[in-house]
Design a protein around this motif. Structure first.
Motif, PDB file in Angstrom:
ATOM      1  N   GLN A 120       0.833  -1.208   0.000  1.00  0.00           N
ATOM      2  CA  GLN A 120       0.000   0.000   0.000  1.00  0.00           C
ATOM      3  C   GLN A 120       0.870   1.260   0.000  1.00  0.00           C
ATOM      4  OE1 GLN A 120      -2.580  -0.518   3.378  1.00  0.00           O
ATOM      5  NE2 GLN A 120      -3.871  -2.015   2.334  1.00  0.00           N
ATOM      6  N   ALA A 121       1.937   1.245   0.808  1.00  0.00           N
ATOM      7  CA  ALA A 121       2.836   2.400   0.854  1.00  0.00           C
ATOM      8  C   ALA A 121       3.536   2.570  -0.491  1.00  0.00           C
ATOM      9  CB  ALA A 121       3.868   2.226   1.972  1.00  0.00           C
ATOM     10  N   MET A 122       3.999   1.464  -1.082  1.00  0.00           N
ATOM     11  CA  MET A 122       4.668   1.546  -2.385  1.00  0.00           C
ATOM     12  C   MET A 122       3.684   2.013  -3.460  1.00  0.00           C
ATOM     13  SD  MET A 122       7.424  -1.606  -2.619  1.00  0.00           S
ATOM     14  CE  MET A 122       6.250  -2.895  -2.377  1.00  0.00           C
ATOM     15  N   GLU A 123       2.439   1.552  -3.383  1.00  0.00           N
ATOM     16  CA  GLU A 123       1.429   1.965  -4.363  1.00  0.00           C
ATOM     17  C   GLU A 123       1.177   3.465  -4.269  1.00  0.00           C
ATOM     18  OE1 GLU A 123      -3.211   0.998  -5.441  1.00  0.00           O
ATOM     19  OE2 GLU A 123      -2.023  -0.552  -4.468  1.00  0.00           O
ATOM     20  N   ALA A 124       1.103   3.990  -3.046  1.00  0.00           N
ATOM     21  CA  ALA A 124       0.913   5.440  -2.872  1.00  0.00           C
ATOM     22  C   ALA A 124       2.111   6.200  -3.447  1.00  0.00           C
ATOM     23  CB  ALA A 124       0.727   5.762  -1.398  1.00  0.00           C
TER      24      ALA A 124
END
Length: 162
Positions: A120-124
């Motif tokens: 999720q952090a990488m996607e953001a």
């Protein structure tokens, strides 16, 4: 090893050879006393000597049998203890295997949770990077357009007036 088998045994069972010698010596003394007191009865002496000779061997044989039985009982007890130990180790191994499996499952679940959070952090961050790259592409296109306009303006200014 000798102490192991002799603990708690009567002294006559501890050393069969010594016991047999002592018994034979006693039989000979008893026989001699009986012979001295019964000079006139040959048949009685023979019967008495025969009964005395049979008696120590039977006692010794009985004691040996008892000793063999005690040794056999001890061996059976040792084997039973070994079987119990093996069952205990197998049970411990099964419990330990179950606990390790539960622990590994917990670690896997935590690992997947961390993966999800990181994803999720990488996607953001990737979304933000994509927006920045789109802005860069747009600004590059604007810069190229301005650069062409400036080049055209410069070309127009540098031409001589005819």
């Amino acid at each position: 090893m000798e102490d192991f088998f002799s603990d708690g045994m009567p002294s006559s069972l501890q050393s069969p050879t010594k016991s047999r010698c002592d018994n034979q010596h006693r039989v000979q003394e008893d026989s001699n006393e009986d012979l001295d007191s019964n000079h006139d009865t040959t048949n009685g002496r023979t019967a008495l000597i025969a009964s005395l000779d049979d008696s120590p061997d039977q006692k010794t044989s009985t004691k040996i049998d008892e000793l063999e039985k005690r040794v056999q009982d001890r061996l059976e007890q040792i084997n039973e203890n070994r079987s119990r130990d093996q069952e205990m180790i197998s049970s411990f191994q099964d419990k330990l295997t179950n606990e390790v499996s539960v622990l590994c499952q917990g670690v896997k679940e935590h690992m997947f949770t961390v993966y999800e959070e990181n994803s999720q952090a990488m996607e953001a961050q990737l979304t933000e990077l994509s927006q920045v790259l789109q802005n860069c592409t747009r600004l590059l296109a604007e810069l190229q357009a301005v650069s062409q306009d400036l080049a055209a303006l410069n070309a127009g200014l540098c031409q001589p007036e005819d």
